[in-house]
Design a protein around this motif. Sequence first.
Motif, PDB file in Angstrom:
ATOM      1  N   ASP A   1      -1.530  28.349 -33.226  1.00  0.00           N
ATOM      2  CA  ASP A   1      -0.343  29.128 -33.550  1.00  0.00           C
ATOM      3  C   ASP A   1       0.742  28.229 -34.153  1.00  0.00           C
ATOM      4  O   ASP A   1       1.380  28.577 -35.155  1.00  0.00           O
ATOM      5  CB  ASP A   1       0.172  29.812 -32.282  1.00  0.00           C
ATOM      6  N   MET A   2       0.940  27.060 -33.551  1.00  0.00           N
ATOM      7  CA  MET A   2       1.946  26.118 -34.059  1.00  0.00           C
ATOM      8  C   MET A   2       1.607  25.671 -35.482  1.00  0.00           C
ATOM      9  O   MET A   2       2.493  25.443 -36.311  1.00  0.00           O
ATOM     10  CB  MET A   2       2.034  24.902 -33.147  1.00  0.00           C
ATOM     11  N   PHE A   3       0.317  25.548 -35.765  1.00  0.00           N
ATOM     12  CA  PHE A   3      -0.125  25.125 -37.089  1.00  0.00           C
ATOM     13  C   PHE A   3       0.285  26.154 -38.141  1.00  0.00           C
ATOM     14  O   PHE A   3       0.788  25.813 -39.214  1.00  0.00           O
ATOM     15  CB  PHE A   3      -1.647  24.942 -37.081  1.00  0.00           C
ATOM     16  N   VAL A   4       0.085  27.422 -37.819  1.00  0.00           N
ATOM     17  CA  VAL A   4       0.484  28.495 -38.745  1.00  0.00           C
ATOM     18  C   VAL A   4       1.983  28.444 -38.999  1.00  0.00           C
ATOM     19  O   VAL A   4       2.446  28.492 -40.149  1.00  0.00           O
ATOM     20  CB  VAL A   4       0.095  29.879 -38.182  1.00  0.00           C
ATOM     21  N   LYS A   5       2.759  28.344 -37.944  1.00  0.00           N
ATOM     22  CA  LYS A   5       4.218  28.339 -38.072  1.00  0.00           C
ATOM     23  C   LYS A   5       4.698  27.135 -38.886  1.00  0.00           C
ATOM     24  O   LYS A   5       5.618  27.247 -39.708  1.00  0.00           O
ATOM     25  CB  LYS A   5       4.859  28.343 -36.684  1.00  0.00           C
ATOM     26  N   PHE A   6       4.083  25.974 -38.665  1.00  0.00           N
ATOM     27  CA  PHE A   6       4.451  24.781 -39.420  1.00  0.00           C
ATOM     28  C   PHE A   6       4.189  24.984 -40.907  1.00  0.00           C
ATOM     29  O   PHE A   6       5.040  24.678 -41.753  1.00  0.00           O
ATOM     30  CB  PHE A   6       3.666  23.577 -38.908  1.00  0.00           C
ATOM     31  N   LEU A   7       3.026  25.508 -41.237  1.00  0.00           N
ATOM     32  CA  LEU A   7       2.662  25.701 -42.638  1.00  0.00           C
ATOM     33  C   LEU A   7       3.585  26.715 -43.316  1.00  0.00           C
ATOM     34  O   LEU A   7       3.958  26.543 -44.480  1.00  0.00           O
ATOM     35  CB  LEU A   7       1.203  26.150 -42.750  1.00  0.00           C
TER      36      LEU A   7
END
Length: 359
Positions: free
Chosen positions: A170-176
Amino acid sequence: MTSNETRHRRRGLFRPLTVLASVALALSACGAPASAPPGQGGTGAAGGGDGSKVIIGVGGQTLLTYLPTTLAQELGYYEEEGVNVELQDLQGGSKALTAMIGGSTHVTSGYYEHTIQMQAKNQPIKAFVDMGRSSGLALLVAPKNEGQIKSIADLKGKNVGVTSPGSSTDMFVKFLLVESGMQQTDAAVSAIGAGSSAVAAMEQNQVDAAVMLEPDISVLTKRIGHDPVILEDVRTEEGLKEVFDTDAWPSASLYAKTDWLEQNKDTAGKLAKAIKRTLEFIDSHSGEEIAAEMPEKFAGGDKELYAKVIEDLKKTLSKDGSFTENGVEAVLKTQRVANPEVGDKDIKLEDTYTNEFVE
C-alpha cells in the motif's frame, strides 16, 4: 526519458525470471498455508524466555521475501538455537503488525518500514535482523487494462490491489502516486492478500492493477500466458536506484516491541542467529537445494521451477542480517512522502533498528 520508455526498460529487468517461471508454477492452486487464529496458544506479554513459545506473525508466508523465516524452521535452526517458535501466516504486513501490537504474537516477520510508522505513533518497536536488501515489489497492470494503463498517471480513478491497507504494498502505491505529482487518494486500494487470492484478483480482473511479489508474479505470468505489463519494478538494484535512489532497501525483517526486546535479549539473540545462519545457508546453496528444504505445498507441485525462482531472488536477500545506514535512511525518506502519519515528524532512526543481535 519518457514514462513509457522507463516502463519498458524496467519491464525488461526481470524478463528472464518471468520467462523461466512462466512454463509452470502452480502455487496459485494451493495458495497460502492456513494460519492459526491470532492468539491461539495463549501468549504472554513477556513470552519467549525460559524455553516458552515465541509466536512469529508472518506478513504472507508463501511470499519469497519471507522465505528465511520459514526456512529457518525447516532447517531446525530455531530449535538448535534453543528457542521454540510457532509461525503464523497473517496474510499481510499490517495484519502481522496489528497482531503483535495487540499481544497475539511476540515477533513479526514484516517490513522494516513499520518500525518508522509506529514510532510516529509513539509506539516503539525495533527491527533486530534484516532479511531483505530489496523490497521485492512490482506494480503490475491487470490483463484487461493492458494498453490502457501505461503510466502511474493512468491509475487515476482506478482500483489497485495490495496485500492489505497499510502494508508495504500500500505504501508503495502511495509513494508512486505522490512522486508522479498526484494525490494519494487519486487511486483506490483493495486488499487482495497474497498467494492464490492475489493471483485470482489479477487474473479475473477484480482490480485494475496490483502490487505483487514473487512467487505470485511468476504464477500470474503462467496463468495469463504472457509477461504482464509492469509499471514499476524494485526487485533489482537497478530498479531500487531508479525508484528510491538507493542501492539498499531494508525490507523483510524480524521486529518486536522495544520493551519485549529489552526483556528477552537472549531469545532475540537466538532468533537473530537462526536467521543469520539461514541467510548464510541460502547464500551458499542452490535454489534447488533451498527448495528441497521448504514445505512441499509452497512449490505447488513443481519444485524444479520453484527452485529456479528462488535462485533468481537470492540476490535480493541480505547475506548477514545487518541493516545499513543508507538503507534505513532511504526507507525514512520514502515514508515521509508516502505516509502522512510520518510526514515531517522527528524520527530517531537509531531507535527503529539494531545490529547488536547479528554482530
